[in-house]
Write a protein that holds these residues in place. Structure first.
Motif, PDB file in Angstrom:
ATOM      1  N   LEU A 226       0.847  -1.239   0.028  1.00 33.57           N
ATOM      2  CA  LEU A 226       0.100   0.078   0.090  1.00 33.57           C
ATOM      3  C   LEU A 226       0.827   1.227  -0.127  1.00 33.57           C
ATOM      4  CD1 LEU A 226      -2.941  -0.985   2.401  1.00 33.57           C
ATOM      5  CD2 LEU A 226      -2.652  -1.363  -0.322  1.00 33.57           C
ATOM      6  N   ALA A 227       2.031   1.272   0.656  1.00 35.26           N
ATOM      7  CA  ALA A 227       2.888   2.230   0.830  1.00 35.26           C
ATOM      8  C   ALA A 227       3.604   2.786  -0.888  1.00 35.26           C
ATOM      9  CB  ALA A 227       4.085   2.099   1.712  1.00 35.26           C
ATOM     10  N   GLN A 228       3.438   1.634  -1.616  1.00 35.05           N
ATOM     11  CA  GLN A 228       3.982   1.781  -3.083  1.00 35.05           C
ATOM     12  C   GLN A 228       2.533   1.915  -3.974  1.00 35.05           C
ATOM     13  OE1 GLN A 228       5.494  -1.935  -3.379  1.00 35.05           O
ATOM     14  NE2 GLN A 228       7.761  -1.164  -3.029  1.00 35.05           N
ATOM     15  N   ASP A 229       1.455   2.367  -3.282  1.00 33.99           N
ATOM     16  CA  ASP A 229       0.212   2.692  -3.942  1.00 33.99           C
ATOM     17  C   ASP A 229      -0.120   1.564  -4.961  1.00 33.99           C
ATOM     18  OD1 ASP A 229      -2.050   3.965  -4.508  1.00 33.99           O
ATOM     19  OD2 ASP A 229      -1.188   5.215  -6.356  1.00 33.99           O
ATOM     20  N   ASP A 230      -0.030   0.202  -4.445  1.00 31.75           N
ATOM     21  CA  ASP A 230      -0.363  -0.929  -5.215  1.00 31.75           C
ATOM     22  C   ASP A 230      -1.240  -1.851  -4.299  1.00 31.75           C
ATOM     23  OD1 ASP A 230      -0.147  -3.064  -7.095  1.00 31.75           O
ATOM     24  OD2 ASP A 230       1.758  -3.666  -6.320  1.00 31.75           O
ATOM     25  N   PRO A 231      -2.444  -1.524  -4.272  1.00 37.21           N
ATOM     26  CA  PRO A 231      -3.640  -2.164  -3.348  1.00 37.21           C
ATOM     27  C   PRO A 231      -3.949  -3.561  -4.302  1.00 37.21           C
ATOM     28  CG  PRO A 231      -4.463  -0.273  -4.547  1.00 37.21           C
ATOM     29  CD  PRO A 231      -2.883  -0.239  -4.706  1.00 37.21           C
ATOM     30  N   THR A 232      -3.627  -3.700  -5.623  1.00 38.19           N
ATOM     31  CA  THR A 232      -3.974  -4.719  -6.581  1.00 38.19           C
ATOM     32  C   THR A 232      -3.093  -5.633  -6.195  1.00 38.19           C
ATOM     33  OG1 THR A 232      -4.991  -3.340  -8.208  1.00 38.19           O
ATOM     34  CG2 THR A 232      -4.098  -5.471  -8.936  1.00 38.19           C
ATOM     35  N   LEU A 258      -8.214 -11.529   6.909  1.00 39.41           N
ATOM     36  CA  LEU A 258      -9.360 -10.575   7.170  1.00 39.41           C
ATOM     37  C   LEU A 258      -8.706  -9.232   7.417  1.00 39.41           C
ATOM     38  CD1 LEU A 258     -12.217  -9.979   7.473  1.00 39.41           C
ATOM     39  CD2 LEU A 258     -11.913 -10.662   9.948  1.00 39.41           C
ATOM     40  N   LEU A 259      -7.566  -9.187   8.259  1.00 37.33           N
ATOM     41  CA  LEU A 259      -7.011  -7.845   8.588  1.00 37.33           C
ATOM     42  C   LEU A 259      -6.348  -7.382   7.303  1.00 37.33           C
ATOM     43  CD1 LEU A 259      -6.005  -5.714  10.561  1.00 37.33           C
ATOM     44  CD2 LEU A 259      -4.019  -7.212  11.208  1.00 37.33           C
ATOM     45  N   GLY A 260      -5.643  -8.323   6.384  1.00 38.33           N
ATOM     46  CA  GLY A 260      -4.998  -7.601   5.544  1.00 38.33           C
ATOM     47  C   GLY A 260      -6.091  -7.113   4.179  1.00 38.33           C
ATOM     48  N   ARG A 261      -7.120  -7.759   4.298  1.00 41.48           N
ATOM     49  CA  ARG A 261      -8.002  -7.437   3.293  1.00 41.48           C
ATOM     50  C   ARG A 261      -8.930  -6.076   3.520  1.00 41.48           C
ATOM     51  NH1 ARG A 261      -8.352 -10.984  -0.922  1.00 41.48           N
ATOM     52  NH2 ARG A 261      -7.767 -12.976  -0.448  1.00 41.48           N
ATOM     53  N   THR A 262      -9.084  -5.898   4.923  1.00 41.17           N
ATOM     54  CA  THR A 262      -9.598  -4.762   5.271  1.00 41.17           C
ATOM     55  C   THR A 262      -8.910  -3.574   5.306  1.00 41.17           C
ATOM     56  OG1 THR A 262     -10.958  -6.264   7.096  1.00 41.17           O
ATOM     57  CG2 THR A 262     -10.803  -3.769   7.370  1.00 41.17           C
ATOM     58  N   GLU A 263      -7.458  -3.637   5.517  1.00 45.90           N
ATOM     59  CA  GLU A 263      -6.639  -2.610   5.092  1.00 45.90           C
ATOM     60  C   GLU A 263      -6.726  -2.035   3.866  1.00 45.90           C
ATOM     61  OE1 GLU A 263      -4.761  -0.860   7.388  1.00 45.90           O
ATOM     62  OE2 GLU A 263      -4.376  -2.369   9.191  1.00 45.90           O
ATOM     63  N   VAL A 264      -6.610  -3.144   2.707  1.00 44.46           N
ATOM     64  CA  VAL A 264      -6.625  -2.691   1.616  1.00 44.46           C
ATOM     65  C   VAL A 264      -7.838  -1.810   1.343  1.00 44.46           C
ATOM     66  CG1 VAL A 264      -6.452  -3.564  -0.998  1.00 44.46           C
ATOM     67  CG2 VAL A 264      -5.158  -4.697   0.673  1.00 44.46           C
ATOM     68  N   ASP A 265      -8.912  -2.568   1.728  1.00 41.56           N
ATOM     69  CA  ASP A 265     -10.634  -1.978   1.362  1.00 41.56           C
ATOM     70  C   ASP A 265     -10.536  -0.393   1.922  1.00 41.56           C
ATOM     71  OD1 ASP A 265     -11.314  -4.249   0.134  1.00 41.56           O
ATOM     72  OD2 ASP A 265     -12.275  -5.142   1.763  1.00 41.56           O
ATOM     73  N   LEU A 266     -10.066  -0.440   2.956  1.00 43.26           N
ATOM     74  CA  LEU A 266      -9.857   0.935   3.381  1.00 43.26           C
ATOM     75  C   LEU A 266      -8.811   2.011   2.745  1.00 43.26           C
ATOM     76  CD1 LEU A 266      -9.863   0.323   7.386  1.00 43.26           C
ATOM     77  CD2 LEU A 266     -11.802   1.243   6.168  1.00 43.26           C
ATOM     78  N   TYR A 267      -7.838   1.468   2.203  1.00 42.62           N
ATOM     79  CA  TYR A 267      -6.856   2.482   1.436  1.00 42.62           C
ATOM     80  C   TYR A 267      -7.727   2.850   0.076  1.00 42.62           C
ATOM     81  CZ  TYR A 267      -2.743   3.535  -1.078  1.00 42.62           C
ATOM     82  OH  TYR A 267      -1.885   4.439  -1.933  1.00 42.62           O
ATOM     83  N   VAL A 268      -8.518   1.936  -0.421  1.00 42.30           N
ATOM     84  CA  VAL A 268      -8.953   2.325  -1.739  1.00 42.30           C
ATOM     85  C   VAL A 268     -10.399   3.078  -1.364  1.00 42.30           C
ATOM     86  CG1 VAL A 268      -7.754   0.347  -2.990  1.00 42.30           C
ATOM     87  CG2 VAL A 268     -10.213   0.102  -2.021  1.00 42.30           C
ATOM     88  N   ASP A 270     -13.142   1.947  -0.012  1.00 42.33           N
ATOM     89  CA  ASP A 270     -14.153   1.200  -0.186  1.00 42.33           C
ATOM     90  C   ASP A 270     -14.791   0.660   1.538  1.00 42.33           C
ATOM     91  OD1 ASP A 270     -16.287  -0.737  -0.459  1.00 42.33           O
ATOM     92  OD2 ASP A 270     -15.245  -1.678  -1.987  1.00 42.33           O
ATOM     93  N   GLY A 271     -15.191   1.659   2.160  1.00 43.84           N
ATOM     94  CA  GLY A 271     -15.597   1.358   3.627  1.00 43.84           C
ATOM     95  C   GLY A 271     -16.796   0.282   3.861  1.00 43.84           C
ATOM     96  N   LEU A 272     -17.725   0.242   2.542  1.00 39.60           N
ATOM     97  CA  LEU A 272     -18.740  -0.720   3.039  1.00 39.60           C
ATOM     98  C   LEU A 272     -18.112  -2.086   2.761  1.00 39.60           C
ATOM     99  CD1 LEU A 272     -21.648  -1.577   3.179  1.00 39.60           C
ATOM    100  CD2 LEU A 272     -21.558  -1.252   0.752  1.00 39.60           C
ATOM    101  N   ARG A 273     -17.042  -2.536   1.899  1.00 40.09           N
ATOM    102  CA  ARG A 273     -16.443  -3.563   1.830  1.00 40.09           C
ATOM    103  C   ARG A 273     -15.561  -4.037   2.930  1.00 40.09           C
ATOM    104  NH1 ARG A 273     -13.122  -5.759  -3.534  1.00 40.09           N
ATOM    105  NH2 ARG A 273     -12.654  -7.941  -2.891  1.00 40.09           N
ATOM    106  N   ALA A 274     -15.147  -3.126   3.516  1.00 40.62           N
ATOM    107  CA  ALA A 274     -14.021  -3.262   4.571  1.00 40.62           C
ATOM    108  C   ALA A 274     -15.199  -3.651   6.079  1.00 40.62           C
ATOM    109  CB  ALA A 274     -13.281  -1.931   5.066  1.00 40.62           C
ATOM    110  N   LEU A 275     -16.233  -3.053   6.016  1.00 41.45           N
ATOM    111  CA  LEU A 275     -17.340  -3.389   7.139  1.00 41.45           C
ATOM    112  C   LEU A 275     -17.629  -4.662   7.029  1.00 41.45           C
ATOM    113  CD1 LEU A 275     -18.930  -2.340   9.743  1.00 41.45           C
ATOM    114  CD2 LEU A 275     -20.473  -1.437   8.188  1.00 41.45           C
TER     115      LEU A 275
END
Length: 277
Positions: A226-232, A258-268, A270-275
Motif C-alpha cells: 500500500l505504501a507503493q500505492d499498489d492495492p492490486t 481478514l485484517l489484510g483485506r480490510t486494510e486494502v479496502d480502507l486504503y482504496v 471502500d468502507g462498505l466492503r471493509a465493514l
C-alpha cells in the motif's frame, strides 16, 4: 503420537475452552494432588514423552490455533514444574509470556517479572537455544503489549542466536522474523519493512516455507504494498497465500487474511466492503 502420550486434540473451540480452564486451574494445585490425578496417565507414557509431545503440539498450534495450543502449553507448564526440569520449564515459560501479555498493558508488571524469571531459567540451562527462546518470548510479549521497539530488538537478537548456534530451529527463526516485521509495520518503518520482506520472501520461497510466506504476506504486511500505492498487488499476494490454509474455520491465518483485506479496502476508500469483511 498424542494417543500414545495419553493426550487428545479437542475437536472444537467449545470443547477446548472447558478443558483449558480446567488445565489452568490444575496449575494451582500442589504436586501431591497432581500426582494422584495423573497416576493413570503416566502408566502409559512417561513424563518426558508427555512434555515433548506437549511442546511440539503447543508450538505447532500457537501461531495457527492459539486456543488449542494453550491447552498443550498449560499441560507442559504443569509437568515441567512438577518434574523440576529447567529446560522444559523454560520452553513452557517462553510461551507463557505470549499468552499472559495478550491481555495488554494491564499485565505489564506481571509480564516483566515473568520475563526476568524466564531469562534466569535460560541462564541456568545455559544453551544457545535456551537463550534464543527466552529472548524471542520476551519479544513476542513486548509486541503484544505495544512495545514495538523492544519487540524488534528482542526478536532480532533471538533470530541471530538461532542462526549462530541452533541447528534445526527453522520454526523459531521464522516466528522471530514475522514478529520483527510486525513490529516494523506498527512502528511505521515501511522502507525497512519492504527491504526485509523482500529478503525473507526470497528465502522462504526457495525453501518452500509456507508458514513464513503466509506470515509475511498477510495482515499488516500489506502496508508494504500500500505504501507503493499498489492495492492490486496487495490483494494478489493475499489471494496467493490464502490457498495455504483451511477455510470454513477461524485460524490465526484467517484472521490475518481478514485484517489484510480490510486494510486494502480502507486504503482504496471502500468502507462498505471493509465493514462487510
Amino acid at each position: 503420537v498424542l494417543t500414545e502420550a495419553g493426550l487428545t486434540l479437542p475437536r472444537s473451540t467449545l470443547e477446548t475452552l472447558p478443558r483449558l480452564l480446567s488445565a489452568r486451574a490444575l496449575t494451582k494445585l500442589p504436586k501431591t494432588q497432581l500426582d494422584k490425578i495423573w497416576t493413570k496417565r503416566r502408566s502409559s507414557a512417561d513424563r518426558a514423552k508427555i512434555m515433548d509431545v506437549c511442546w511440539t503440539a503447543a508450538v505447532g498450534l500457537s501461531m495457527l490455533d492459539p486456543l488449542r495450543g494453550a491447552l498443550f502449553h498449560t499441560r507442559l507448564l504443569q509437568e515441567a514444574r512438577e518434574a523440576g526440569d529447567n529446560h522444559r520449564r523454560l520452553q513452557a515459560q517462553s510461551l507463557e509470556l505470549g499468552y499472559r501479555s495478550a491481555v495488554g498493558a494491564s499485565a505489564e508488571s506481571h509480564v516483566d517479572r515473568l520475563t526476568e524469571e524466564t531469562f534466569e531459567l535460560a541462564k541456568a540451562v545455559g544453551t544457545p537455544y535456551a537463550l534464543s527462546i527466552a529472548t524471542g518470548g520476551a519479544g513476542f510479549a513486548a509486541f503484544l503489549q505495544g512495545r514495538f521497539t523492544h519487540a524488534l530488538d528482542f526478536c532480532d537478537r533471538a533470530k541471530g542466536i538461532c542462526l549462530e548456534g541452533c541447528i534445526g530451529s527453522v520454526w523459531e527463526q521464522d516466528t522471530f522474523e514475522i514478529v520483527s516485521c510486525w513490529a516494523l509495520a506498527y512502528k511505521g518503518h515501511i522502507e525497512e519493512l519492504q527491504k526485509r520482506l523482500n529478503e525473507a520472501m526470497t528465502s522462504a520461497e526457495s525453501r518452500g516455507d509456507r508458514y513464513l510466506q503466509t506470515g509475511l504476506k498477510s495482515g499488516t504486511m500489506v502496508l508494504a504494498k500500500l505504501a507503493q500505492d499498489d492495492p492490486t498487488g496487495a490483494r494478489r499476494e493475499l489471494d496467493r497465500v490464502s490457498r495455504y490454509w483451511r477455510h470454513g474455520t477461524m485460524l490465526h491465518q484467517n484472521w490475518e487474511e481478514l485484517l489484510g483485506r480490510t486494510e486494502v479496502d480502507l486504503y482504496v476508500g471502500d468502507g462498505l466492503r471493509a465493514l462487510q469483511n
